[in-house]
Design a protein around this motif. Structure first.
Motif, short mmCIF file in Angstrom:
data_model
loop_
_atom_site.label_atom_id
_atom_site.label_comp_id
_atom_site.label_asym_id
_atom_site.label_seq_id
_atom_site.Cartn_x
_atom_site.Cartn_y
_atom_site.Cartn_z
N PRO A 415 36.86 50.20 43.73
CA PRO A 415 37.72 50.14 42.53
C PRO A 415 39.19 49.93 42.82
CG PRO A 415 36.81 52.35 42.85
CD PRO A 415 36.08 51.44 43.78
N ASP A 416 39.59 49.96 44.09
CA ASP A 416 40.95 49.58 44.44
C ASP A 416 41.27 48.16 43.97
OD1 ASP A 416 43.49 49.92 45.69
OD2 ASP A 416 42.78 48.76 47.41
N ILE A 417 40.23 47.36 43.71
CA ILE A 417 40.42 45.99 43.23
C ILE A 417 41.20 45.97 41.92
CG2 ILE A 417 38.23 45.95 41.96
CD1 ILE A 417 39.87 43.01 43.85
N PHE A 418 41.09 47.02 41.11
CA PHE A 418 41.80 47.03 39.83
C PHE A 418 43.32 47.01 40.03
CE2 PHE A 418 37.71 49.07 38.53
CZ PHE A 418 37.30 48.04 37.71
N GLU A 419 43.79 47.76 41.02
CA GLU A 419 45.23 47.72 41.30
C GLU A 419 45.62 46.36 41.86
OE1 GLU A 419 48.73 50.01 43.86
OE2 GLU A 419 46.64 50.62 44.10
N TYR A 420 44.85 45.86 42.80
CA TYR A 420 45.19 44.61 43.49
C TYR A 420 45.19 43.40 42.55
CZ TYR A 420 45.06 41.16 47.30
OH TYR A 420 45.34 40.12 48.15
N ALA A 421 44.27 43.40 41.58
CA ALA A 421 44.09 42.21 40.74
C ALA A 421 44.63 42.35 39.33
CB ALA A 421 42.59 41.86 40.66
N PHE A 422 44.90 43.59 38.85
CA PHE A 422 45.29 43.75 37.45
C PHE A 422 46.55 44.59 37.21
CE2 PHE A 422 40.62 43.09 37.36
CZ PHE A 422 40.60 41.89 36.68
N HIS A 423 47.05 45.26 38.23
CA HIS A 423 48.26 46.07 38.05
C HIS A 423 49.46 45.13 37.93
CE1 HIS A 423 51.31 49.15 38.67
NE2 HIS A 423 50.37 50.08 38.56
N SER A 424 50.39 45.47 37.03
CA SER A 424 51.53 44.58 36.79
C SER A 424 52.48 44.52 37.98
CB SER A 424 52.28 45.03 35.53
OG SER A 424 52.80 46.34 35.70
N SER A 425 52.35 45.42 38.94
CA SER A 425 53.18 45.36 40.14
C SER A 425 52.61 44.40 41.17
CB SER A 425 53.30 46.75 40.77
OG SER A 425 52.05 47.17 41.29
N LYS A 426 51.45 43.81 40.88
CA LYS A 426 50.76 42.98 41.87
C LYS A 426 50.76 41.50 41.52
CE LYS A 426 49.75 46.46 44.48
NZ LYS A 426 50.40 46.60 45.81
N PHE A 427 51.78 41.05 40.77
CA PHE A 427 51.94 39.61 40.60
C PHE A 427 52.21 39.00 41.98
CE2 PHE A 427 53.91 40.33 36.12
CZ PHE A 427 52.65 40.61 35.61
N PRO A 428 51.75 37.76 42.22
CA PRO A 428 52.03 37.11 43.50
C PRO A 428 53.54 37.07 43.77
CG PRO A 428 50.43 35.86 42.24
CD PRO A 428 50.96 36.92 41.33
N PRO A 429 53.97 37.29 45.03
CA PRO A 429 53.16 37.38 46.24
C PRO A 429 52.78 38.81 46.61
CG PRO A 429 55.45 37.25 46.83
CD PRO A 429 55.41 37.20 45.32
N ASN A 430 52.95 39.78 45.70
CA ASN A 430 52.70 41.18 46.02
C ASN A 430 51.23 41.59 45.90
OD1 ASN A 430 55.50 41.67 46.42
ND2 ASN A 430 55.76 41.78 44.20
N GLY A 431 50.41 40.72 45.33
CA GLY A 431 49.01 41.04 45.15
C GLY A 431 48.27 39.86 44.57
N ALA A 432 47.11 40.13 43.97
CA ALA A 432 46.25 39.05 43.46
C ALA A 432 46.16 39.05 41.94
CB ALA A 432 44.86 39.19 44.06
N ASN A 433 47.18 39.59 41.26
CA ASN A 433 47.22 39.50 39.80
C ASN A 433 47.77 38.12 39.43
OD1 ASN A 433 47.45 39.80 37.05
ND2 ASN A 433 48.56 41.75 37.13
N ARG A 434 46.98 37.10 39.73
CA ARG A 434 47.42 35.71 39.57
C ARG A 434 47.39 35.26 38.12
NH1 ARG A 434 43.68 35.69 43.98
NH2 ARG A 434 44.82 35.76 45.95
N ASP A 435 46.73 36.05 37.26
CA ASP A 435 46.68 35.72 35.84
C ASP A 435 47.88 36.28 35.08
OD1 ASP A 435 44.31 34.79 36.75
OD2 ASP A 435 43.04 35.95 35.40
N TYR A 436 48.69 37.10 35.76
CA TYR A 436 49.88 37.71 35.16
C TYR A 436 49.50 38.64 34.01
CZ TYR A 436 52.15 34.24 38.04
OH TYR A 436 52.54 33.48 39.12
#
Length: 512
Positions: A415-436
């Protein structure tokens, strides 16, 4: 957390393969003591502190032991550490198994564990894996079999990041030479490697756990699917996993000398939206697209039934999975109603155009063509733009897209994937929230879940995150791909696991 294109290789390979079947001979005699496993590419680095590609991590997991293992429920289990204690959220105490030795005969102690992590944290070894352990303040070793991790702040993902495939333990003092000649404590020992040709391992007769039955494994690099299928047919290759198109698997299954093993997998295919786009930032539009797509024919005809519909980014095997979330069954009328409400009435049958970027893979384009037809039925014109994968993925990373399709492989098992892909602090290049995607409630739930050590307290938090994501649809989770392994009849005792790694080589054996 690697991504790959949504579908596998060209259907042309399957046609060519079928035409070549009558020309094959089985004159080559396989080595009775060596299992040949076919892989698509060479591992980039077999130092477990450095290699992050799929081949490196899977082969490393046979050479090295991690502090912890993973069960089929994707929860952590004992590994090199027989047990562990968490006296407070900032302290983790691991008790090592007695009598473990590296392949060169040196005993594995707490000093080796400390060196493995310190070499990353102190940048003695340069690796992107160091970021995973950013909350580790320091490590103590009160005796040879005790390791104490002290954290800067609570991090509920630590145990997962110490388990299979995360970071194998290397001998004290190991530097860059580990890349060329890796020395671990796992069930197999490194023998040799030649880029774009092969990696050879042999059984570790002194392994502290259950010993491997295979005397030797040769990983043969075969990037072409047609050649791969022919090698299996001839018997010069013994095993291939998750690297053949469904049509090729169907063809190979007709050969009495080959067997096909299937099992539920964790690899997720999904569609992503650019939530900064004027059209796609409207949640009703995203919901309408989800209702307009019919996954069943794609699973049945394109994947030959080798997939299961997905409701979450987490696989169903995960302890944190929540299947009780809204499902978007195929409902074109519902899609039309949502689009009307969103302010996009049909004019001459067209509501708006959306561009979807894909790779140049022919099968991927075939799948997207099906989606194009389904969306056209509700008034959405899907324009397809295909690019070579590196260009396509670069565009996705830089936000130059409206829609795209990718897979999560391995990274979505925790479930760490939720932070990596959906947390607002993880916009590229800080993570994989590529959908913003940005939702303060989701951020707060993820932050709280990371601070909680007890899974019983974390699970309802992640369940709520999954409900919100299902409502707001930053992704459309399409399907989980099955693990599909093809092997010759001389290979026995194959035990697939959901992660689709190479652990089945720990139990496999060759018939006399």
């Amino acid at each position: 957390m690697p991504h790959v294109p949504l579908l596998a290789r060209s259907g042309f390979a399957t046609v060519l393969f079928a035409l070549l079947f009558p020309l094959l001979s089985c004159s080559s005699k396989p080595d009775p003591n060596t299992l040949v496993m076919i892989i698509e590419s060479s591992p980039t680095n077999l130092d477990p502190r450095v290699g992050i590609d799929g081949q490196s991590e899977k082969i490393d997991n046979l050479i090295f032991d991690d502090l912890l293992a993973k069960g089929d429920d994707l929860n952590v289990a004992p590994g090199l550490a027989d047990r562990w204690d968490i006296p407070d959220p900032l302290t983790y105490i691991f008790h090592l198994h007695h009598g473990v030795r590296f392949h060169d005969g040196r005993p594995l102690t707490s000093r080796d564990v400390k060196w493995t992590f310190d070499s990353l944290l102190a940048s003695k070894i340069r690796s992107t894996k160091a970021a995973v352990y950013k909350f580790v303040d320091h490590i103590d070793t009160p005796d040879d079999t005790t390791v104490v991790f002290h954290l800067k702040e609570p991090d509920s993902t630590l145990l997962w990041n110490l388990s299979d495939g995360a970071l194998g333990i290397v001998p004290y003092g190991s530097g860059d030479e580990m890349t060329q000649h890796p020395i671990g404590s796992g069930p197999f020992k490194f023998v040799s490697a030649e880029t774009d040709r092969e990696v050879v391992l042999e059984r570790n007769p002194d392994y502290w756990g259950e010993k491997a039955k295979l005397a030797r494994v040769r990983f043969a690099v075969v990037p072409d699917e047609t050649t791969e299928a022919l090698e299996l047919r001839k018997g010069s290759g013994d095993i291939a996993i998750n690297s053949l198109t469904p049509d090729t698997v169907v063809t190979l299954a007709r050969d009495p000398r080959l067997k096909v093993e299937r099992g539920a997998g964790t690899r997720l295919a999904y569609l992503g939206f650019n939530l900064r786009d004027p059209i796609l930032k409207n949640v009703q539009v995203r919901q309408a697209i989800a209702y307009a797509l019919d996954r069943r024919p794609m699973i049945e005809y394109l994947w030959r039934g080798e997939a299961e519909p997905a409701r979450s980014i987490l696989p169903a095997q995960s302890w944190a999975y929540n299947g009780a979330v809204p499902a978007y069954e195929h409902d074109p009328e519902k899609a039309k109603q949502l689009l009307d409400t969103a302010g996009y009435p049909a004019v001459d049958g067209v509501r708006f155009h959306i561009t979807m970027k894909t790779s140049t893979d022919p099968n991927t384009r075939l799948m997207v063509a099906v989606m194009q037809q389904q969306l056209r039925e509700v008034g959405i014109v899907l324009d397809i733009r295909s690019y070579e994968f590196a260009t396509f993925f670069s565009d996705v990373q830089h936000g130059a897209f409206q829609m795209y399709g990718l897979r999560w492989i391995g990274g979505n098992e925790d479930p760490d994937i939720f932070e990596y892909a959906f947390h607002s602090s993880k916009f590229p290049p800080n993570g994989a929230n590529r959908d913003y995607y940005s939702n303060p409630t989701v951020d707060a739930l993820i932050d709280e879940a990371r601070r909680q050590v007890d899974p019983k307290l974390r699970k309802p938090l992640y369940a709520q995150v999954q409900r919100i994501l299902a409502d707001e649809v930053p992704y459309i989770n399409l399907w989980y791909l099955d693990n599909v392994l093809v092997h010759t009849s001389r290979v026995r005792n194959i035990q697939l696991n959901p992660a689709g790694n190479f652990d089945f080589l720990r139990t496999a054996e060759l018939a006399p």
